[in-house]
Motif scaffolding. Sequence first.
Motif, PDB file in Angstrom:
ATOM      1  N   TRP A 155       0.838  -1.198   0.000  1.00 35.83           N
ATOM      2  CA  TRP A 155       0.000   0.000   0.000  1.00 35.83           C
ATOM      3  C   TRP A 155       0.873   1.248   0.000  1.00 35.83           C
ATOM      4  CZ3 TRP A 155       1.110   2.902   4.298  1.00 35.83           C
ATOM      5  CH2 TRP A 155       1.555   2.217   5.443  1.00 35.83           C
ATOM      6  N   SER A 172       0.333   5.570   0.995  1.00 37.14           N
ATOM      7  CA  SER A 172      -0.555   6.605   1.521  1.00 37.14           C
ATOM      8  C   SER A 172       0.295   7.755   2.052  1.00 37.14           C
ATOM      9  CB  SER A 172      -1.464   6.034   2.619  1.00 37.14           C
ATOM     10  OG  SER A 172      -2.421   6.998   3.028  1.00 37.14           O
ATOM     11  N   ALA A 173      -0.307   8.619   2.862  1.00 31.47           N
ATOM     12  CA  ALA A 173       0.395   9.778   3.408  1.00 31.47           C
ATOM     13  C   ALA A 173      -0.128  10.073   4.800  1.00 31.47           C
ATOM     14  CB  ALA A 173       0.236  10.997   2.504  1.00 31.47           C
ATOM     15  N   ASP A 224      -0.526  13.546   7.439  1.00 35.22           N
ATOM     16  CA  ASP A 224      -0.428  15.001   7.564  1.00 35.22           C
ATOM     17  C   ASP A 224       0.307  15.342   8.854  1.00 35.22           C
ATOM     18  OD1 ASP A 224      -0.707  17.714   7.606  1.00 35.22           O
ATOM     19  OD2 ASP A 224      -2.875  17.738   7.331  1.00 35.22           O
ATOM     20  N   VAL A 273       4.960  10.786   2.960  1.00 33.16           N
ATOM     21  CA  VAL A 273       4.506   9.790   1.988  1.00 33.16           C
ATOM     22  C   VAL A 273       5.092   8.451   2.407  1.00 33.16           C
ATOM     23  CG1 VAL A 273       4.472   9.125  -0.437  1.00 33.16           C
ATOM     24  CG2 VAL A 273       4.438  11.543   0.201  1.00 33.16           C
ATOM     25  N   HIS A 309      -3.241   3.946  -5.751  1.00 33.68           N
ATOM     26  CA  HIS A 309      -2.799   4.469  -4.453  1.00 33.68           C
ATOM     27  C   HIS A 309      -2.377   5.937  -4.575  1.00 33.68           C
ATOM     28  CE1 HIS A 309      -2.576   0.445  -2.424  1.00 33.68           C
ATOM     29  NE2 HIS A 309      -2.500   0.059  -3.688  1.00 33.68           N
ATOM     30  N   GLU A 310      -1.654   6.260  -5.630  1.00 32.20           N
ATOM     31  CA  GLU A 310      -1.210   7.641  -5.813  1.00 32.20           C
ATOM     32  C   GLU A 310      -2.376   8.562  -6.166  1.00 32.20           C
ATOM     33  OE1 GLU A 310       3.381   6.659  -7.278  1.00 32.20           O
ATOM     34  OE2 GLU A 310       1.935   7.544  -8.670  1.00 32.20           O
ATOM     35  N   GLU A 363      -5.485   8.196  -5.108  1.00 31.05           N
ATOM     36  CA  GLU A 363      -6.211   8.422  -3.855  1.00 31.05           C
ATOM     37  C   GLU A 363      -5.453   9.379  -2.945  1.00 31.05           C
ATOM     38  OE1 GLU A 363      -8.026   5.892  -0.072  1.00 31.05           O
ATOM     39  OE2 GLU A 363      -6.618   4.968  -1.465  1.00 31.05           O
ATOM     40  N   THR A 364      -4.142   9.213  -2.823  1.00 25.48           N
ATOM     41  CA  THR A 364      -3.339  10.107  -1.993  1.00 25.48           C
ATOM     42  C   THR A 364      -3.352  11.525  -2.538  1.00 25.48           C
ATOM     43  OG1 THR A 364      -1.919   8.221  -1.446  1.00 25.48           O
ATOM     44  CG2 THR A 364      -1.076  10.402  -0.925  1.00 25.48           C
ATOM     45  N   HIS A 365      -3.399  11.648  -3.848  1.00 28.28           N
ATOM     46  CA  HIS A 365      -3.434  12.981  -4.454  1.00 28.28           C
ATOM     47  C   HIS A 365      -4.723  13.714  -4.107  1.00 28.28           C
ATOM     48  CE1 HIS A 365      -3.148  16.207  -7.382  1.00 28.28           C
ATOM     49  NE2 HIS A 365      -4.301  15.812  -7.899  1.00 28.28           N
ATOM     50  N   PHE A 414      -4.953  14.201   0.015  1.00 25.99           N
ATOM     51  CA  PHE A 414      -3.953  15.047   0.671  1.00 25.99           C
ATOM     52  C   PHE A 414      -3.457  16.195  -0.207  1.00 25.99           C
ATOM     53  CE2 PHE A 414      -3.691  11.003   2.904  1.00 25.99           C
ATOM     54  CZ  PHE A 414      -3.604  11.398   4.234  1.00 25.99           C
ATOM     55  N   HIS A 448      -9.238  18.811   0.167  1.00 28.36           N
ATOM     56  CA  HIS A 448      -8.625  17.495   0.382  1.00 28.36           C
ATOM     57  C   HIS A 448      -9.049  17.000   1.771  1.00 28.36           C
ATOM     58  CE1 HIS A 448      -6.267  18.392  -3.177  1.00 28.36           C
ATOM     59  NE2 HIS A 448      -5.921  19.535  -2.621  1.00 28.36           N
TER      60      HIS A 448
END
Length: 268
Positions: A61, A63-64, A66, A74, A113-114, A116-118, A121, A143
């Motif tokens: 997986w 993700s990120a 905050d 990341v 995955h990228e 969704e993270t984009h 976040f 976001h």
Amino acid sequence: MTPEEVGRRVVELLAPVEATASVSGGQGYARATVDVPPASWADAVRAARDDAELGLDFLDWLSAVDELADGFDVVLHLWSVAHRHGLLLRTRVPRDAPVVASVVDLFPGAAWHERETHEMFGIDFAGHGELRPLLLPPEFEGHPLRKEFVLASRVAKPWPGAKEPGESEAGGGRRPVRPPGVPAPGEWGTTPTPAGAAGAGEGPRGGTPARPARERPARAARPSTGAGQARSGAAPAADEAGPLGRPLPGELPTGPPRQQPDPEAGES
């Protein structure tokens, strides 16, 4: 390889890049964590995948996290199917310009995955080429997984709040705020609540829809039965015959009452 050996091996492969290794997790599950600078992100993923000792060929997986003023972490987790050990790669990007290289060319499964993270976040993955929305509608603004994003539930109900006015020192009570797209109570037939109660249109306490009265069809008069006619002495009508032409109960022939044997009388 142990988690310590996995971390040291990644640091050796990335030298002279300043990468740091650590071990996270408890006794039941421990894994290596390696922090790399954003410029070496794709190189670290490639080295972990292509090294024969590591053999981290499965992307688990991405993700990120905050970290507010410190930026965004990341995080990417890789797994070795053959050696059965994992690696957690991590890099931190600044908040004002959150950009990191895409790893879709190394692991095609990272595309979703990228994306969704984009959208969650606001982190850009350079080289991805198709960072279109994955879970949210195209007209969505903001976001949702950023910590400064205002949750809609906090707008409809203050936090901490109370279910009823006066139940909390914070002076709670539901505010009459309707979600976007929900019509006003008078537009869809709800009964407004008394003053001081919850705002209309905010759930079970906000009024109940007005239901029209149900009219039951009138029942036809039931014809009198043959038993009633027999008691009254009237003969049944011709159209009141039983099913398949059988006589009604009042039309059955009757005879003299059956005599019961006398138990005291002896046999003759």
